[in-house]
Design an enzyme around this catalytic site. Structure first.
Site, PDB file in Angstrom:
ATOM      1  N   CYS A  79       0.105   3.761   2.769  1.00  0.00           N
ATOM      2  CA  CYS A  79       0.584   3.196   4.047  1.00  0.00           C
ATOM      3  C   CYS A  79       2.070   3.481   4.218  1.00  0.00           C
ATOM      4  CB  CYS A  79       0.339   1.691   4.098  1.00  0.00           C
ATOM      5  SG  CYS A  79      -1.393   1.193   3.998  1.00  0.00           S
ATOM      6  N   CYS A 105       0.825  -1.216   0.000  1.00  0.00           N
ATOM      7  CA  CYS A 105       0.000   0.000   0.000  1.00  0.00           C
ATOM      8  C   CYS A 105       0.861   1.269   0.000  1.00  0.00           C
ATOM      9  CB  CYS A 105      -0.910  -0.047   1.231  1.00  0.00           C
ATOM     10  SG  CYS A 105      -1.783   1.472   1.597  1.00  0.00           S
TER      11      CYS A 105
END
Length: 104
Positions: free
Chosen positions: A31, A28
């Protein structure tokens, strides 16, 4: 930041007064952008806030238990109970502002 597992998740959120759990995945992008923000808060906070992370790919049942469908997703636990949730990337000031009522 502590990396949580199925075994350590419950113990951590119940043993610490305030825990911000970052639900993330290695693939991600947002993230990865969130990680240094959380590291900075973790290393420079004076509010007794503990920050921990749990990988949703490795522990999907924990994420499902808290309704995590989008990442990054940060849930603030106070005495073992979720009290606030932030979804998506935020800079440090915005994240702390969003959590400020729960940190005091």
């Amino acid at each position: 930041m502590e990396k949580l597992t199925n075994e350590t998740f419950t113990t951590t959120i119940h043993n610490e007064h305030l825990v911000l759990v970052d639900f993330y995945a290695d693939w991600c992008g947002p993230c990865k952008m969130m990680h240094p923000v959380l590291e900075d808060i973790n290393n420079n906070n004076d509010q007794g806030l503990k920050i921990a992370q749990i990988n949703v790919d490795d522990y999907p049942e924990v994420a499902a238990n808290y309704g995590v469908q989008s990442i990054p997703n940060m849930i603030l636990f106070k005495d073992g109970k979720p009290v606030n949730q932030v979804i998506g990337f935020m800079n440090k000031d915005a994240l702390l502002a969003k959590l400020s009522n729960d940190l005091n």
